[in-house]
Design a protein around this motif. Structure first.
Motif, PDB file in Angstrom:
ATOM      1  N   ARG A   1       0.863  -1.186   0.125  1.00  0.00           N
ATOM      2  CA  ARG A   1      -0.076   0.135   0.021  1.00  0.00           C
ATOM      3  C   ARG A   1       0.870   1.225  -0.052  1.00  0.00           C
ATOM      4  O   ARG A   1       0.537   2.239  -0.772  1.00  0.00           O
ATOM      5  CB  ARG A   1      -1.065   0.166   1.364  1.00  0.00           C
ATOM      6  CG  ARG A   1      -1.910   1.232   1.317  1.00  0.00           C
ATOM      7  CD  ARG A   1      -2.838   0.955   2.327  1.00  0.00           C
ATOM      8  NE  ARG A   1      -3.623  -0.121   2.377  1.00  0.00           N
ATOM      9  CZ  ARG A   1      -3.372  -1.052   3.540  1.00  0.00           C
ATOM     10  NH1 ARG A   1      -2.711  -1.103   4.458  1.00  0.00           N
ATOM     11  NH2 ARG A   1      -4.331  -2.435   3.295  1.00  0.00           N
ATOM     12  N   THR A   2       2.036   1.306   0.813  1.00  0.00           N
ATOM     13  CA  THR A   2       2.957   2.445   0.888  1.00  0.00           C
ATOM     14  C   THR A   2       3.645   2.606  -0.543  1.00  0.00           C
ATOM     15  O   THR A   2       3.687   3.653  -0.985  1.00  0.00           O
ATOM     16  CB  THR A   2       3.974   2.109   1.915  1.00  0.00           C
ATOM     17  OG1 THR A   2       3.081   2.118   3.135  1.00  0.00           O
ATOM     18  CG2 THR A   2       4.938   3.381   1.976  1.00  0.00           C
ATOM     19  N   ALA A   3       4.033   1.542  -1.153  1.00  0.00           N
ATOM     20  CA  ALA A   3       4.548   1.708  -2.408  1.00  0.00           C
ATOM     21  C   ALA A   3       3.703   2.068  -3.301  1.00  0.00           C
ATOM     22  O   ALA A   3       3.977   3.053  -4.279  1.00  0.00           O
ATOM     23  CB  ALA A   3       5.015   0.069  -2.850  1.00  0.00           C
ATOM     24  N   LEU A   4       2.626   1.844  -3.462  1.00  0.00           N
ATOM     25  CA  LEU A   4       1.401   2.457  -4.560  1.00  0.00           C
ATOM     26  C   LEU A   4       1.355   3.866  -4.202  1.00  0.00           C
ATOM     27  O   LEU A   4       1.245   4.660  -5.252  1.00  0.00           O
ATOM     28  CB  LEU A   4       0.105   1.475  -4.372  1.00  0.00           C
ATOM     29  CG  LEU A   4       0.171   0.298  -4.847  1.00  0.00           C
ATOM     30  CD1 LEU A   4      -1.034  -0.546  -4.401  1.00  0.00           C
ATOM     31  CD2 LEU A   4       0.298   0.237  -6.369  1.00  0.00           C
ATOM     32  N   LEU A   5       1.075   4.166  -3.005  1.00  0.00           N
ATOM     33  CA  LEU A   5       1.050   5.581  -2.488  1.00  0.00           C
ATOM     34  C   LEU A   5       2.197   6.629  -2.872  1.00  0.00           C
ATOM     35  O   LEU A   5       2.007   7.495  -3.573  1.00  0.00           O
ATOM     36  CB  LEU A   5       0.630   5.557  -1.007  1.00  0.00           C
ATOM     37  CG  LEU A   5       0.171   7.068  -0.373  1.00  0.00           C
ATOM     38  CD1 LEU A   5      -0.991   7.667  -1.070  1.00  0.00           C
ATOM     39  CD2 LEU A   5       0.306   6.952   0.956  1.00  0.00           C
ATOM     40  N   ASP A   6       3.149   5.934  -2.791  1.00  0.00           N
ATOM     41  CA  ASP A   6       4.494   6.630  -3.210  1.00  0.00           C
ATOM     42  C   ASP A   6       4.600   6.911  -4.613  1.00  0.00           C
ATOM     43  O   ASP A   6       5.164   7.784  -5.018  1.00  0.00           O
ATOM     44  CB  ASP A   6       5.863   5.967  -2.496  1.00  0.00           C
ATOM     45  CG  ASP A   6       5.793   6.134  -1.047  1.00  0.00           C
ATOM     46  OD1 ASP A   6       5.188   6.983  -0.283  1.00  0.00           O
ATOM     47  OD2 ASP A   6       6.756   5.289  -0.477  1.00  0.00           O
ATOM     48  N   ASN A   7       3.996   5.813  -5.465  1.00  0.00           N
ATOM     49  CA  ASN A   7       4.171   6.136  -7.012  1.00  0.00           C
ATOM     50  C   ASN A   7       2.907   6.672  -7.522  1.00  0.00           C
ATOM     51  O   ASN A   7       2.587   6.376  -8.794  1.00  0.00           O
ATOM     52  CB  ASN A   7       4.299   4.615  -7.490  1.00  0.00           C
ATOM     53  CG  ASN A   7       5.777   4.169  -7.334  1.00  0.00           C
ATOM     54  OD1 ASN A   7       6.599   4.458  -8.029  1.00  0.00           O
ATOM     55  ND2 ASN A   7       6.030   3.647  -6.108  1.00  0.00           N
ATOM     56  N   GLY A   8       2.059   7.191  -6.724  1.00  0.00           N
ATOM     57  CA  GLY A   8       0.928   8.194  -7.501  1.00  0.00           C
ATOM     58  C   GLY A   8      -0.421   7.557  -7.358  1.00  0.00           C
ATOM     59  O   GLY A   8      -1.443   7.931  -7.999  1.00  0.00           O
ATOM     60  N   TYR A   9      -0.324   6.425  -6.754  1.00  0.00           N
ATOM     61  CA  TYR A   9      -1.716   5.663  -6.676  1.00  0.00           C
ATOM     62  C   TYR A   9      -2.484   5.962  -5.289  1.00  0.00           C
ATOM     63  O   TYR A   9      -2.594   5.188  -4.405  1.00  0.00           O
ATOM     64  CB  TYR A   9      -1.533   4.324  -6.880  1.00  0.00           C
ATOM     65  CG  TYR A   9      -0.893   3.737  -8.235  1.00  0.00           C
ATOM     66  CD1 TYR A   9      -1.842   3.547  -9.493  1.00  0.00           C
ATOM     67  CD2 TYR A   9       0.305   3.495  -8.330  1.00  0.00           C
ATOM     68  CE1 TYR A   9      -1.251   3.134 -10.385  1.00  0.00           C
ATOM     69  CE2 TYR A   9       0.942   3.223  -9.778  1.00  0.00           C
ATOM     70  CZ  TYR A   9      -0.092   2.975 -10.978  1.00  0.00           C
ATOM     71  OH  TYR A   9       0.601   2.639 -11.967  1.00  0.00           O
ATOM     72  N   GLU A  10      -2.921   7.249  -5.116  1.00  0.00           N
ATOM     73  CA  GLU A  10      -3.501   7.575  -3.764  1.00  0.00           C
ATOM     74  C   GLU A  10      -4.733   6.896  -3.685  1.00  0.00           C
ATOM     75  O   GLU A  10      -4.807   6.684  -2.184  1.00  0.00           O
ATOM     76  CB  GLU A  10      -3.763   9.151  -3.989  1.00  0.00           C
ATOM     77  CG  GLU A  10      -2.427  10.114  -4.219  1.00  0.00           C
ATOM     78  CD  GLU A  10      -2.163  10.182  -5.594  1.00  0.00           C
ATOM     79  OE1 GLU A  10      -2.774   9.728  -6.495  1.00  0.00           O
ATOM     80  OE2 GLU A  10      -1.168  11.103  -6.031  1.00  0.00           O
ATOM     81  N   ARG A  11      -5.478   6.443  -4.516  1.00  0.00           N
ATOM     82  CA  ARG A  11      -6.891   5.853  -4.100  1.00  0.00           C
ATOM     83  C   ARG A  11      -6.888   4.382  -4.263  1.00  0.00           C
ATOM     84  O   ARG A  11      -7.816   3.831  -4.285  1.00  0.00           O
ATOM     85  CB  ARG A  11      -7.909   6.493  -4.922  1.00  0.00           C
ATOM     86  CG  ARG A  11      -8.100   7.948  -4.902  1.00  0.00           C
ATOM     87  CD  ARG A  11      -9.121   8.596  -5.799  1.00  0.00           C
ATOM     88  NE  ARG A  11     -10.466   7.819  -5.561  1.00  0.00           N
ATOM     89  CZ  ARG A  11     -11.660   8.054  -6.240  1.00  0.00           C
ATOM     90  NH1 ARG A  11     -11.567   8.775  -7.455  1.00  0.00           N
ATOM     91  NH2 ARG A  11     -12.552   7.312  -6.050  1.00  0.00           N
ATOM     92  N   ALA A  12      -5.590   3.985  -4.361  1.00  0.00           N
ATOM     93  CA  ALA A  12      -5.403   2.516  -4.549  1.00  0.00           C
ATOM     94  C   ALA A  12      -5.986   1.659  -3.071  1.00  0.00           C
ATOM     95  O   ALA A  12      -5.693   2.154  -2.020  1.00  0.00           O
ATOM     96  CB  ALA A  12      -4.075   1.890  -4.814  1.00  0.00           C
TER      97      ALA A  12
END
Length: 334
Positions: free
Chosen positions: A62-73
């Protein structure tokens, strides 16, 4: 009656109604200004299922997705600790295949865990629109069902008070999600439906006590009788709410992001529902003019006033005996 009455809750019903109106106005303003942060269940998007060789670190993904621009993942385990389900909001310029490839490359570069792609699906916005419509209809049908049930079980003015309390609880709960922008998905919708059931149960218990008090208490105004009913149910209401909140607090603390919205909706709903069952529902019924005559059993043909008085006195004595037995049982336990 005076010995049982401990707190004059109904004295504050005017202030409570003002507070409720302010909370409702704030909730409606939040919906109008900020709106709800709908999850992928309602907006559509891409679903990616991955299978890891070892238990997956959901928080790290979840943190990796958030750091790469996937805020609503949204990331959660799916079936087992090794299987992960990723939900990504729609991206107009990218297809599902492009999104899945980017996610897999990103996870492969940032994590050493081996995994394989199980499936990639795209949920179109029309499905989200259908879920939104069905969710709204489910709330409306629930409120209509409550209106009919309480009208048949008690009295029509009580049903209006119960429905108003439920609308009050649902609106304020949704308003909290609007102002906090916590993701609103199907689990939150399920929690709101659960709030309706919880709040209604509390309200029905109070209404049932009000009805019995109208039939057994000879003196006292409708306000006094209602206040007595709230006092009689106070211990039960507090214990039920506190024990429920303890469980929900544990879900908030250790349940993780997946269950956060569900637990938050229930916490807000339990607090507001307890408040509304004590003040809003009863206050509206009183404002509509409910009285002892509305809840009295109809007098049979040929039955005179003295017979009716004797029946009321008999019911009153039975209720007093039950109350004394409960108090004696409670004292014996202590």
């Amino acid at each position: 009656m005076q010995n049982e009455q401990r707190y004059n809750f109904m004295r504050f019903r005017g202030q409570a109604m003002i507070l409720s109106l302010l909370l409702l106005a704030a909730s409606v303003a939040g919906l109008a200004i900020k709106g709800l942060n709908f999850g992928i269940d309602f907006t559509g998007g891409t679903i990616i299922e991955l299978a890891y060789d070892e238990p997956a670190d959901v928080d790290a993904i979840r943190t990796a997705l958030l750091d790469n621009g996937y805020e609503r993942a949204s990331v959660q385990n799916f079936g087992s600790a090794e299987e992960v389900l990723i939900r990504i909001a729609p991206r107009p310029q990218e297809s599902s295949a492009q999104i899945s490839n980017q996610v897999m490359d990103m996870l492969a570069n940032q994590h050493n865990e081996a995994f394989e792609l199980r499936r990639v699906e795209f949920v179109g916005p029309q499905v989200g629109d259908e879920l939104t419509e069905d969710g709204a209809l489910s709330l409306i049908y629930a409120l209509i069902g409550v209106l009919i049930y309480v009208a048949l079980r008690f009295e029509f003015r009580f049903s209006l008070g119960a429905v108003a309390a439920l609308v009050h609880d649902v609106t304020i709960t949704i308003g909290v999600f609007a102002w906090t922008q916590v993701q609103f998905d199907l689990t939150v919708l399920a929690a709101i439906l659960a709030v309706i059931g919880y709040s209604l149960n509390d309200t029905i218990v109070v209404f049932d006590r009000v009805r019995e008090n109208f039939r057994t208490v000879r003196d006292g105004t409708p306000v006094d009788v209602t206040n007595l009913a709230v006092n009689q149910m106070l211990a039960r209401t507090i214990m039920t709410s506190v024990t429920t909140l303890l469980v929900l607090a544990a879900l908030i603390a250790i349940g993780g992001e997946v269950i956060y919205g569900f637990a938050l909706a229930l916490i807000v709903g339990v607090v507001v529902g307890t408040y509304s069952s004590m003040f809003v529902a009863s206050s509206i019924a009183l404002a509509l003019g409910v009285s002892k005559e509305d809840l009295m059993k109809p007098v049979k043909e040929g039955e005179d006033d003295s017979a009716q008085e004797e029946e009321l006195h008999r019911i009153f004595l039975e209720e007093e005996a039950k109350r004394e037995a409960r108090e004696a049982q409670a004292a014996a336990k202590k």
